[in-house]
Design a protein around this motif. Structure first.
Motif, PDB file in Angstrom:
ATOM      1  N   PHE A 198      -2.102   1.828  -4.705  1.00  0.00           N
ATOM      2  CA  PHE A 198      -3.239   1.846  -5.002  1.00  0.00           C
ATOM      3  C   PHE A 198      -3.965   0.371  -4.768  1.00  0.00           C
ATOM      4  O   PHE A 198      -5.361   0.270  -4.687  1.00  0.00           O
ATOM      5  CB  PHE A 198      -4.185   2.629  -6.250  1.00  0.00           C
ATOM      6  N   PHE A 199      -3.245  -0.563  -5.156  1.00  0.00           N
ATOM      7  CA  PHE A 199      -4.048  -2.054  -4.908  1.00  0.00           C
ATOM      8  C   PHE A 199      -4.156  -2.306  -3.565  1.00  0.00           C
ATOM      9  O   PHE A 199      -5.150  -2.781  -3.308  1.00  0.00           O
ATOM     10  CB  PHE A 199      -2.800  -2.997  -5.624  1.00  0.00           C
ATOM     11  N   PRO A 200      -3.404  -2.085  -2.596  1.00  0.00           N
ATOM     12  CA  PRO A 200      -3.811  -2.286  -1.220  1.00  0.00           C
ATOM     13  C   PRO A 200      -5.116  -1.353  -0.662  1.00  0.00           C
ATOM     14  O   PRO A 200      -5.682  -2.007  -0.030  1.00  0.00           O
ATOM     15  CB  PRO A 200      -2.525  -1.947  -0.319  1.00  0.00           C
ATOM     16  N   ILE A 201      -4.959  -0.195  -1.368  1.00  0.00           N
ATOM     17  CA  ILE A 201      -6.228   0.558  -0.984  1.00  0.00           C
ATOM     18  C   ILE A 201      -7.328  -0.069  -1.509  1.00  0.00           C
ATOM     19  O   ILE A 201      -8.346   0.057  -1.030  1.00  0.00           O
ATOM     20  CB  ILE A 201      -6.003   2.101  -1.623  1.00  0.00           C
ATOM     21  N   LEU A 202      -7.212  -0.359  -2.984  1.00  0.00           N
ATOM     22  CA  LEU A 202      -8.660  -1.093  -3.511  1.00  0.00           C
ATOM     23  C   LEU A 202      -8.805  -2.270  -2.720  1.00  0.00           C
ATOM     24  O   LEU A 202     -10.087  -2.690  -2.640  1.00  0.00           O
ATOM     25  CB  LEU A 202      -8.271  -1.416  -4.979  1.00  0.00           C
TER      26      LEU A 202
END
Length: 311
Positions: A198-202
């Motif tokens: 989820f960090f790359p998505i954010l």
């Protein structure tokens, strides 16, 4: 006297850098991109960002800071299991990671060593997407004037996410390895693996939709807090007030949703007029109270039984 007439500076965000100042006379460079920490004024001159974020800017930064924390808590709860006693410590560790990352990010921002930051005001949506407004005077050559017109609201979020990720990789694996005794060897690290997704998505979300989020985040908070609260109470089969009092965990979830709901209301109203905006916070418990008062009338088994009796 000879007057130095310079060609017009084309483009919405192209400007001339101030090369020197002699009294009240300024010497400007060629039309081009402004340096980091500057944006153009009405006369197409690059000026230093000397302002401070207003209340809405801080609320936006708070929202972007909350996103990884809420996702951390969600996946920790999702993968911790009912018998695991490590969830509380993991929640506190995630809070520590995000808190330290936020403080470090502010300390490293200009001015360095202070929790205050220097910023440029956000005037319109296009300020977030200066790369889309590079002019082509002859329709062949493009003058690249892309810079951070909303300094530092765009890049400070990326820096914060980077520190969150580094601190998580330093702290969480050691903690989970020692205390996650109720989980299998493959399950105990799943919340960390989820964060790596989820960090790359954010990051992509901020890069592409940062300007849209800036204007829409109060309404996103309100909608998500209402939907997730209804889903949680329905999935947990909460029907009466006593159901909340019996299990403290449900009360914590309820109060967390109320805080998010209040944050959304404050972000919309900006608390510009306290006498008008503060009473709106009394609406925070209304959705939960409405659900608890009407849940017994919408229970599927009851509707089916009454429908069968009617036939």
């Amino acid at each position: 006297a000879a007057v130095d007439i310079q060609p017009a500076c084309l483009g919405l965000y192209c400007g001339r850098t101030v090369l020197s100042v002699n009294g009240s006379v300024e010497t400007y460079g060629d039309c081009g991109v402004c340096s980091r920490g500057q944006r153009t004024d009405d006369n197409k001159i690059c000026r230093e960002c000397l302002g401070s974020p207003d209340r809405y800017d801080w609320l936006y930064l708070g929202f972007m800071a909350m996103l990884p924390l809420v996702l951390h808590w969600f996946f920790i709860e999702w993968y911790s299991g009912k018998k695991s006693s490590s969830a509380v410590l993991q929640h506190l560790t995630a809070l520590l990671e995000c808190g330290v990352a936020a403080v470090v990010t502010l300390l490293l921002s200009d001015p360095v060593g202070s929790l205050h930051i220097r910023s440029c005001p956000v005037k319109k949506l296009s300020d977030w997407y200066t790369m889309l407004y590079n002019p082509s005077p002859d329709y062949i050559t493009t003058v690249h004037c892309t810079h951070e017109a909303v300094y530092p609201l765009y890049t400070i979020v990326f820096i914060y996410y980077a520190f969150c990720l580094v601190l998580m990789m330093l702290l969480r694996p050691l903690l989970v390895k020692k205390i996650a005794c109720g989980l299998g060897r493959s399950d105990r690290f799943k919340s960390i693996y989820a964060a790596l997704y989820f960090f790359p998505i954010l990051t992509v979300l901020q890069a592409v939709g940062g300007g849209l989020l800036y204007y829409a985040f109060p309404y996103i908070i309100l909608v998500l807090s209402l939907v997730t609260l209804a889903v949680y109470m329905s999935a947990s089969e909460v029907e009466f007030f006593k159901d909340l009092l019996v299990r403290k965990k449900r009360l914590v979830v309820l109060f967390s949703h109320w805080l998010l709901h209040a944050y959304g209301i404050i972000s919309i109203s900006k608390l510009d007029k306290l006498e008008q905006d503060l009473p709106l916070l009394a609406l925070v418990p209304a959705p939960a109270l409405f659900y608890l008062m009407t849940a017994k009338y919408t229970e599927p088994s009851r509707i089916l039984s009454e429908g069968g009796n009617g036939h």
